[in-house]
Motif scaffolding. Sequence first.
Motif, PDB file in Angstrom:
ATOM      1  N   GLY A   1       0.809  -1.222   0.000  1.00 27.42           N
ATOM      2  CA  GLY A   1       0.000   0.000   0.000  1.00 27.42           C
ATOM      3  C   GLY A   1       0.839   1.267   0.000  1.00 27.42           C
ATOM      4  O   GLY A   1       0.392   2.304  -0.489  1.00 27.42           O
ATOM      5  N   GLN A   2       2.037   1.207   0.554  1.00 30.03           N
ATOM      6  CA  GLN A   2       2.896   2.387   0.590  1.00 30.03           C
ATOM      7  C   GLN A   2       3.269   2.823  -0.822  1.00 30.03           C
ATOM      8  O   GLN A   2       3.249   4.004  -1.152  1.00 30.03           O
TER       9      GLN A   2
ATOM     10  N   GLN B   1       1.582   1.973  -3.558  1.00 31.32           N
ATOM     11  CA  GLN B   1       0.340   2.380  -4.229  1.00 31.32           C
ATOM     12  C   GLN B   1      -0.017   3.823  -3.895  1.00 31.32           C
ATOM     13  O   GLN B   1      -0.390   4.599  -4.771  1.00 31.32           O
ATOM     14  N   ALA B   2       0.110   4.162  -2.606  1.00 34.72           N
ATOM     15  CA  ALA B   2      -0.233   5.515  -2.188  1.00 34.72           C
ATOM     16  C   ALA B   2       0.687   6.520  -2.867  1.00 34.72           C
ATOM     17  O   ALA B   2       0.231   7.553  -3.367  1.00 34.72           O
ATOM     18  N   ALA B   3       1.976   6.207  -2.895  1.00 39.76           N
ATOM     19  CA  ALA B   3       2.936   7.129  -3.507  1.00 39.76           C
ATOM     20  C   ALA B   3       2.623   7.317  -4.992  1.00 39.76           C
ATOM     21  O   ALA B   3       2.600   8.441  -5.498  1.00 39.76           O
TER      22      ALA B   3
ATOM     23  N   LEU C   1      -0.340   9.471  -5.797  1.00 39.33           N
ATOM     24  CA  LEU C   1      -0.114  10.908  -5.628  1.00 39.33           C
ATOM     25  C   LEU C   1       0.723  11.480  -6.764  1.00 39.33           C
ATOM     26  O   LEU C   1       1.180  12.617  -6.701  1.00 39.33           O
TER      27      LEU C   1
ATOM     28  N   HIS D   1      12.091   7.868  -1.333  1.00 35.50           N
ATOM     29  CA  HIS D   1      11.579   8.621  -0.180  1.00 35.50           C
ATOM     30  C   HIS D   1      10.720   7.785   0.759  1.00 35.50           C
ATOM     31  O   HIS D   1      10.589   8.112   1.930  1.00 35.50           O
ATOM     32  N   ILE D   2      10.097   6.727   0.232  1.00 32.67           N
ATOM     33  CA  ILE D   2       9.136   5.986   1.047  1.00 32.67           C
ATOM     34  C   ILE D   2       9.609   4.551   1.315  1.00 32.67           C
ATOM     35  O   ILE D   2       9.722   4.129   2.465  1.00 32.67           O
TER      36      ILE D   2
ATOM     37  N   PRO E   1      13.710   3.972   2.819  1.00 29.86           N
ATOM     38  CA  PRO E   1      13.912   4.334   4.224  1.00 29.86           C
ATOM     39  C   PRO E   1      13.223   3.362   5.190  1.00 29.86           C
ATOM     40  O   PRO E   1      13.783   3.026   6.237  1.00 29.86           O
ATOM     41  N   GLN E   2      12.023   2.917   4.816  1.00 32.55           N
ATOM     42  CA  GLN E   2      11.327   1.960   5.700  1.00 32.55           C
ATOM     43  C   GLN E   2      11.993   0.594   5.660  1.00 32.55           C
ATOM     44  O   GLN E   2      12.118  -0.081   6.684  1.00 32.55           O
TER      45      GLN E   2
ATOM     46  N   ARG F   1      11.051   5.372  17.422  1.00 20.84           N
ATOM     47  CA  ARG F   1      10.313   6.334  16.585  1.00 20.84           C
ATOM     48  C   ARG F   1       9.073   5.711  16.002  1.00 20.84           C
ATOM     49  O   ARG F   1       9.089   4.625  15.482  1.00 20.84           O
TER      50      ARG F   1
END
Lengths: 240, 225
Positions: B125-126, B128-130, B133, B143-144, B147-148, B225
């Motif tokens: 989903g990460q 897909q969301a990117a 947009l 960017h997404i 890093p994760q 975090r």
Amino acid sequence: MIRIENLRKRFGNNDVLKGVNLHVRPKEAVCILGPSGSGKSTLLHCVNRLSEPTEGRIFVDGEEITAKNADLPALRRKLGMVFQHFNLFSNKTVLENLTLAPVLSGIMSPENAEEKALTLLERVGLKEKAAAYPHSLSGGQKQRVAIARALCMSPKAMLFDEPTSALDPEMVKEVLNVIRELADNGMTMMIVTHEMNFAREVADRIVFMDGGNVIEDATPAEFFSAPKTQRAKEFLGKIL
Amino acid sequence: MQDRIIRCLFEPLGTGQPNGLSLLINGLGNTLLITFGAVLLGAFLGVGLAVMRSSEKRAWRIPAFLYIECVRGTPVLVQLFIINFVVFASVAVDKWTVAIIAFGINSAAYVSEIVRAGINAVAEGQMQAALSLGMTKAAAMRHIILPQAFKKILPALGNEFIVLIKETSVVGFIGGIDLMRAGDILRSKTYDAVVPLFTVAVIYLILTVALSQILQAVERKWSRR
């Protein structure tokens, strides 16, 4: 605004969409209803080509998104999408979730994006969460941030894929209220939902799908009081 | 025993020559140089390979797959020899460059598999969301997703770092004087095997234990975090 022509989608031997035609006009809110497995979500994912259509053409704001040389990022920017499971970027703060895409794509300066993001967060009632990370938010808050994130790109239309299905019951209302406000302000929307009362109240049109086909396309008044097909009658009988 | 240690490590090995300990410290410096260089090169190449390997395009995927299989399927010593005696046979480069390149190339294959596992562990989903947009796949990766993924794979990457420290001990075969080779030279000069070899072992142990402690601390800090 969104025109879908003879859309087919096949996963292996499974025909999920069997030739869907649909035209969503500007400022129209279309709710897509139907039993699970009827192809509602797949239809929505094909509109911005997160799913690749097997056949058929889709036009967004007059441009064909299914064209071979279509500028996908540019066309997707015209379509905000809200997912069932929110899909907030978990390595970014709420504010960064909103500003990242507009800044990266160069449509806004960082300052403008931040200003717009804060305005939107205020509109969904979450301005004070700007610096928080998504994991600290409730489901309802996450979904409201996700809506604000999509709006931050100033889309011409919004796609909602079961926006309240993953929420606890007491959080459904806060999310629906935000969507309702969008509808009142004339946002063009395609909403896949199981919230019948919401659909009846907000939709300009109800599209009922079953087995990969659109089998009814009517006003909410017509659809809920006098569904034409047996399948829709059964569906409503089970749900209402 | 104490006499042996003093003689071996602290007394000059001959007139005008350094003592054993400074020989070892010199070697240690080279071991660290090779390891850090190889880790950087390996991480850089490894991320690239992982992204290629996760691509939808066969033209990206297949070369990465072949690279990974070839490197993981042959001994690092063979690779070191090939780089030294074939690739750089007629080019004047120092041993350290050769070693960093060889171990970096080797490590990249392992790192890429770790990174790929990390990419796969980030929810679909990460991405897909990117994309929804209007972000490009490359931007979403940078960017997404990465890093994760990086956060998830930190323990495995740290382990790769530790493995590399130990693996560089074969660099003596191409004439590089690292910690292991320095210990071996000391052994032949002093006719004492016990003190040099155990000293070398203890230094390796200190390095790896310290590194794993540091990595654990970093992990704890990040997971908050």
